[in-house]
Motif scaffolding. Sequence first.
Motif, PDB file in Angstrom:
ATOM      1  N   VAL A   1       0.843  -1.197   0.000  1.00 32.54           N
ATOM      2  CA  VAL A   1       0.000   0.000   0.000  1.00 32.54           C
ATOM      3  C   VAL A   1       0.879   1.249   0.000  1.00 32.54           C
ATOM      4  O   VAL A   1       0.604   2.211  -0.733  1.00 32.54           O
ATOM      5  CB  VAL A   1      -0.968  -0.009   1.203  1.00 32.54           C
ATOM      6  N   ASP A   2       1.947   1.234   0.789  1.00 31.42           N
ATOM      7  CA  ASP A   2       2.872   2.365   0.830  1.00 31.42           C
ATOM      8  C   ASP A   2       3.514   2.582  -0.538  1.00 31.42           C
ATOM      9  O   ASP A   2       3.626   3.716  -1.012  1.00 31.42           O
ATOM     10  CB  ASP A   2       3.940   2.127   1.894  1.00 31.42           C
ATOM     11  N   ARG A   3       3.922   1.509  -1.186  1.00 30.44           N
ATOM     12  CA  ARG A   3       4.516   1.592  -2.518  1.00 30.44           C
ATOM     13  C   ARG A   3       3.515   2.153  -3.522  1.00 30.44           C
ATOM     14  O   ARG A   3       3.858   2.991  -4.369  1.00 30.44           O
ATOM     15  CB  ARG A   3       4.992   0.207  -2.948  1.00 30.44           C
ATOM     16  N   GLY A   4       2.271   1.724  -3.425  1.00 29.16           N
ATOM     17  CA  GLY A   4       1.232   2.226  -4.323  1.00 29.16           C
ATOM     18  C   GLY A   4       0.944   3.701  -4.109  1.00 29.16           C
ATOM     19  O   GLY A   4       0.775   4.466  -5.067  1.00 29.16           O
ATOM     20  N   LEU A   5       0.904   4.130  -2.854  1.00 31.34           N
ATOM     21  CA  LEU A   5       0.672   5.551  -2.557  1.00 31.34           C
ATOM     22  C   LEU A   5       1.838   6.413  -3.009  1.00 31.34           C
ATOM     23  O   LEU A   5       1.640   7.546  -3.456  1.00 31.34           O
ATOM     24  CB  LEU A   5       0.423   5.741  -1.055  1.00 31.34           C
ATOM     25  N   THR A   6       3.047   5.896  -2.907  1.00 35.11           N
ATOM     26  CA  THR A   6       4.216   6.651  -3.334  1.00 35.11           C
ATOM     27  C   THR A   6       4.198   6.874  -4.841  1.00 35.11           C
ATOM     28  O   THR A   6       4.513   7.960  -5.316  1.00 35.11           O
ATOM     29  CB  THR A   6       5.508   5.920  -2.934  1.00 35.11           C
ATOM     30  N   SER A   7       3.787   5.869  -5.580  1.00 32.61           N
ATOM     31  CA  SER A   7       3.819   6.006  -7.033  1.00 32.61           C
ATOM     32  C   SER A   7       2.556   6.618  -7.624  1.00 32.61           C
ATOM     33  O   SER A   7       2.623   7.279  -8.657  1.00 32.61           O
ATOM     34  CB  SER A   7       4.093   4.658  -7.687  1.00 32.61           C
ATOM     35  N   HIS A   8       1.393   6.435  -6.991  1.00 27.30           N
ATOM     36  CA  HIS A   8       0.145   6.888  -7.589  1.00 27.30           C
ATOM     37  C   HIS A   8      -0.588   7.983  -6.828  1.00 27.30           C
ATOM     38  O   HIS A   8      -1.482   8.593  -7.392  1.00 27.30           O
ATOM     39  CB  HIS A   8      -0.829   5.711  -7.737  1.00 27.30           C
ATOM     40  N   GLU A   9      -0.292   8.207  -5.571  1.00 26.14           N
ATOM     41  CA  GLU A   9      -0.962   9.166  -4.680  1.00 26.14           C
ATOM     42  C   GLU A   9      -2.376   8.742  -4.288  1.00 26.14           C
ATOM     43  O   GLU A   9      -2.766   8.885  -3.158  1.00 26.14           O
ATOM     44  CB  GLU A   9      -1.053  10.570  -5.299  1.00 26.14           C
ATOM     45  N   LEU A  10      -3.162   8.244  -5.214  1.00 27.06           N
ATOM     46  CA  LEU A  10      -4.552   7.871  -4.962  1.00 27.06           C
ATOM     47  C   LEU A  10      -4.733   6.428  -5.401  1.00 27.06           C
ATOM     48  O   LEU A  10      -4.485   6.095  -6.549  1.00 27.06           O
ATOM     49  CB  LEU A  10      -5.491   8.786  -5.757  1.00 27.06           C
ATOM     50  N   ILE A  11      -5.148   5.564  -4.467  1.00 28.11           N
ATOM     51  CA  ILE A  11      -5.286   4.142  -4.793  1.00 28.11           C
ATOM     52  C   ILE A  11      -6.593   3.590  -4.247  1.00 28.11           C
ATOM     53  O   ILE A  11      -7.185   4.149  -3.324  1.00 28.11           O
ATOM     54  CB  ILE A  11      -4.106   3.299  -4.260  1.00 28.11           C
ATOM     55  N   LYS A  12      -6.992   2.468  -4.846  1.00 27.64           N
ATOM     56  CA  LYS A  12      -8.125   1.707  -4.345  1.00 27.64           C
ATOM     57  C   LYS A  12      -7.600   0.395  -3.780  1.00 27.64           C
ATOM     58  O   LYS A  12      -6.679  -0.199  -4.326  1.00 27.64           O
ATOM     59  CB  LYS A  12      -9.111   1.376  -5.471  1.00 27.64           C
ATOM     60  N   ILE A  13      -8.230  -0.031  -2.692  1.00 30.83           N
ATOM     61  CA  ILE A  13      -7.879  -1.294  -2.042  1.00 30.83           C
ATOM     62  C   ILE A  13      -9.154  -2.119  -1.927  1.00 30.83           C
ATOM     63  O   ILE A  13     -10.200  -1.601  -1.517  1.00 30.83           O
ATOM     64  CB  ILE A  13      -7.292  -1.046  -0.638  1.00 30.83           C
ATOM     65  N   LYS A  14      -9.068  -3.389  -2.278  1.00 28.76           N
ATOM     66  CA  LYS A  14     -10.216  -4.281  -2.124  1.00 28.76           C
ATOM     67  C   LYS A  14      -9.973  -5.177  -0.919  1.00 28.76           C
ATOM     68  O   LYS A  14      -8.919  -5.786  -0.788  1.00 28.76           O
ATOM     69  CB  LYS A  14     -10.421  -5.133  -3.369  1.00 28.76           C
ATOM     70  N   VAL A  15     -10.958  -5.250  -0.035  1.00 32.29           N
ATOM     71  CA  VAL A  15     -10.854  -6.025   1.194  1.00 32.29           C
ATOM     72  C   VAL A  15     -11.814  -7.201   1.113  1.00 32.29           C
ATOM     73  O   VAL A  15     -12.984  -7.038   0.769  1.00 32.29           O
ATOM     74  CB  VAL A  15     -11.193  -5.143   2.425  1.00 32.29           C
ATOM     75  N   GLN A  16     -11.340  -8.400   1.448  1.00 34.83           N
ATOM     76  CA  GLN A  16     -12.162  -9.608   1.363  1.00 34.83           C
ATOM     77  C   GLN A  16     -12.873  -9.944   2.680  1.00 34.83           C
ATOM     78  O   GLN A  16     -13.554 -10.948   2.759  1.00 34.83           O
ATOM     79  CB  GLN A  16     -11.297 -10.804   0.940  1.00 34.83           C
ATOM     80  N   ILE A  17     -12.723  -9.103   3.687  1.00 38.80           N
ATOM     81  CA  ILE A  17     -13.349  -9.342   4.992  1.00 38.80           C
ATOM     82  C   ILE A  17     -14.823  -8.948   4.926  1.00 38.80           C
ATOM     83  O   ILE A  17     -15.164  -7.882   4.419  1.00 38.80           O
ATOM     84  CB  ILE A  17     -12.610  -8.553   6.093  1.00 38.80           C
ATOM     85  N   ASP A  18     -15.702  -9.803   5.442  1.00 42.77           N
ATOM     86  CA  ASP A  18     -17.142  -9.553   5.362  1.00 42.77           C
ATOM     87  C   ASP A  18     -17.658  -8.613   6.450  1.00 42.77           C
ATOM     88  O   ASP A  18     -18.680  -7.955   6.265  1.00 42.77           O
ATOM     89  CB  ASP A  18     -17.912 -10.874   5.439  1.00 42.77           C
ATOM     90  N   ASP A  19     -16.973  -8.517   7.571  1.00 44.80           N
ATOM     91  CA  ASP A  19     -17.432  -7.717   8.702  1.00 44.80           C
ATOM     92  C   ASP A  19     -17.163  -6.234   8.462  1.00 44.80           C
ATOM     93  O   ASP A  19     -16.029  -5.820   8.254  1.00 44.80           O
ATOM     94  CB  ASP A  19     -16.720  -8.187   9.978  1.00 44.80           C
TER      95      ASP A  19
END
Length: 117
Positions: free
Chosen positions: A38-56
């Motif tokens: 996530v840190d690497r993605g924010l460094t290169s793109h500034e704005l990112i989407k993350i998909k979470v597989q947790i149902d709660d």
Amino acid sequence: MLALSVAQRRELKARAHTLHPIVMIGKTGLSENVIDEVDRGLTSHELIKIKVQIDDRIARNALFEEICQRLDAAAVQHIGKILVIFRPNLEQILKKPSDSVKRKKREPFRTKRSFQN
């Protein structure tokens, strides 16, 4: 955690609409490898989407807040299992000397008469 104004959040939501998730968090939760990615993605793109597989939902909210606190990022949006996170890239902000550079004056358009002479 970084704070955003309503106008900034609205603009970031619009930019994030076309993005695809670049990080997926499985049911095992948050690990150091996921944080690094996530840190690497924010460094290169500034704005990112993350998909979470947790149902709660409560666990997803806690995960969202923890990621933002650990990476000093701003929480933009949380819809279902998709998280949108923003962290400005300080290197690009410091590199912007374009305000001090003068632009070349544009030549006027040629009229129909100028072609006839």
